[in-house]
Design a protein around this motif. Structure first.
Motif, short mmCIF file in Angstrom:
data_model
loop_
_atom_site.label_atom_id
_atom_site.label_comp_id
_atom_site.label_asym_id
_atom_site.label_seq_id
_atom_site.Cartn_x
_atom_site.Cartn_y
_atom_site.Cartn_z
N LYS A 132 12.26 5.31 -7.07
CA LYS A 132 11.65 4.26 -6.24
C LYS A 132 11.65 4.65 -4.77
O LYS A 132 10.68 4.42 -4.05
CB LYS A 132 12.38 2.94 -6.44
CG LYS A 132 12.09 2.27 -7.76
CD LYS A 132 12.86 0.98 -7.90
CE LYS A 132 12.66 0.37 -9.27
NZ LYS A 132 13.49 -0.83 -9.47
N ALA A 133 12.74 5.24 -4.30
CA ALA A 133 12.83 5.67 -2.91
C ALA A 133 11.81 6.76 -2.61
O ALA A 133 11.16 6.75 -1.56
CB ALA A 133 14.24 6.16 -2.59
N ILE A 134 11.62 7.68 -3.53
CA ILE A 134 10.64 8.76 -3.35
C ILE A 134 9.24 8.17 -3.35
O ILE A 134 8.38 8.56 -2.54
CB ILE A 134 10.82 9.83 -4.44
CG1 ILE A 134 12.13 10.59 -4.22
CG2 ILE A 134 9.63 10.79 -4.45
CD1 ILE A 134 12.49 11.54 -5.34
N ALA A 135 8.97 7.22 -4.23
CA ALA A 135 7.65 6.58 -4.27
C ALA A 135 7.38 5.82 -2.97
O ALA A 135 6.26 5.87 -2.43
CB ALA A 135 7.56 5.65 -5.47
N ALA A 136 8.38 5.12 -2.44
CA ALA A 136 8.21 4.39 -1.18
C ALA A 136 7.94 5.36 -0.04
O ALA A 136 7.11 5.10 0.84
CB ALA A 136 9.46 3.55 -0.91
N GLU A 137 8.64 6.48 -0.03
CA GLU A 137 8.45 7.50 1.00
C GLU A 137 7.03 8.07 0.94
O GLU A 137 6.38 8.26 1.97
CB GLU A 137 9.49 8.61 0.82
CG GLU A 137 9.50 9.65 1.90
CD GLU A 137 10.08 9.12 3.20
OE1 GLU A 137 9.67 9.63 4.26
OE2 GLU A 137 10.91 8.21 3.16
N GLU A 138 6.56 8.34 -0.27
CA GLU A 138 5.19 8.85 -0.45
C GLU A 138 4.16 7.82 0.03
O GLU A 138 3.15 8.17 0.63
CB GLU A 138 4.95 9.20 -1.92
CG GLU A 138 5.73 10.40 -2.42
CD GLU A 138 5.31 11.69 -1.73
OE1 GLU A 138 4.11 11.87 -1.44
OE2 GLU A 138 6.20 12.53 -1.47
N ALA A 139 4.42 6.53 -0.24
CA ALA A 139 3.51 5.47 0.19
C ALA A 139 3.47 5.40 1.73
O ALA A 139 2.39 5.22 2.32
CB ALA A 139 3.93 4.13 -0.39
N LYS A 140 4.63 5.56 2.39
CA LYS A 140 4.67 5.57 3.85
C LYS A 140 3.88 6.74 4.41
O LYS A 140 3.14 6.60 5.39
CB LYS A 140 6.12 5.66 4.33
CG LYS A 140 6.86 4.37 4.41
CD LYS A 140 8.21 4.61 5.06
CE LYS A 140 9.05 3.37 5.06
NZ LYS A 140 10.38 3.63 5.64
N LYS A 141 4.02 7.92 3.79
CA LYS A 141 3.31 9.11 4.27
C LYS A 141 1.80 8.92 4.11
O LYS A 141 1.03 9.27 4.99
CB LYS A 141 3.76 10.35 3.48
CG LYS A 141 5.09 10.89 3.90
CD LYS A 141 5.42 12.16 3.14
CE LYS A 141 6.80 12.66 3.47
NZ LYS A 141 7.13 13.86 2.69
N ALA A 142 1.40 8.37 2.96
CA ALA A 142 -0.02 8.14 2.73
C ALA A 142 -0.59 7.12 3.72
O ALA A 142 -1.71 7.29 4.22
CB ALA A 142 -0.24 7.67 1.29
N ALA A 143 0.18 6.08 4.03
CA ALA A 143 -0.27 5.06 4.99
C ALA A 143 -0.38 5.63 6.39
O ALA A 143 -1.30 5.31 7.14
CB ALA A 143 0.68 3.88 4.96
N SER A 144 0.56 6.49 6.77
CA SER A 144 0.52 7.08 8.12
C SER A 144 -0.62 8.09 8.24
O SER A 144 -1.19 8.25 9.32
CB SER A 144 1.85 7.72 8.46
OG SER A 144 2.08 8.85 7.63
N LEU A 145 -0.98 8.76 7.16
CA LEU A 145 -2.10 9.71 7.19
C LEU A 145 -3.44 8.98 7.30
O LEU A 145 -4.39 9.48 7.92
CB LEU A 145 -2.08 10.61 5.96
CG LEU A 145 -0.94 11.62 5.89
CD1 LEU A 145 -0.99 12.37 4.57
CD2 LEU A 145 -1.03 12.61 7.04
#
Length: 134
Positions: A119-132
């Protein structure tokens, strides 16, 4: 035919054993638990036999935990080759036995920890995608 755990171990290490027979009902099991790993390491075929009393009858004893064959008569060479091939195919080269030891089922704490990490990895990936995107 040679018997005795210490003697069989020495023969395996010296690669003089042609076939090793290990009893399945040895108590405590830790006495022979490491023998298959040693046989795999030294490329010695091994078989697991149903009863240590059967191995004992081979060597005229009451019981025997492990027995190894170091040599046979010329007329029995073909039978030994059949047993060696069977041992190599069923036990030595069978990676399924090595990989599935223990069942592969993790405990509840480990499963929860892995779920939390995923879940933490998925949340991190979602943050990266949102910032991109922004």
């Amino acid at each position: 035919i040679k018997f005795g755990l210490k003697h069989v171990t020495t023969l395996i290490e010296e690669k003089k054993a042609q076939l090793v027979l290990i009893a399945c009902d040895v108590d405590p099991i830790e006495l022979v638990l490491w023998l298959p790993a040693l046989c795999r390491k030294m490329d010695v075929p091994f078989l697991i036999v149903k009863d240590k009393a059967r191995l004992g009858t081979l060597v005229h004893q009451k019981t025997a935990a492990a027995v190894c064959l170091t040599g046979v008569n010329k007329e029995d060479e073909s039978q030994l080759k059949i047993f060696r091939d069977l041992g190599i195919e069923k036990f030595n080269k069978n990676n399924e036995l090595v990989r599935k030891w223990g069942g592969g089922i993790m405990g509840l704490k480990t499963q929860a920890k892995l779920d939390k990490r995923a879940k933490a990895i998925a949340a991190e990936e979602a943050k990266k995608a949102a910032s991109l995107r922004a």
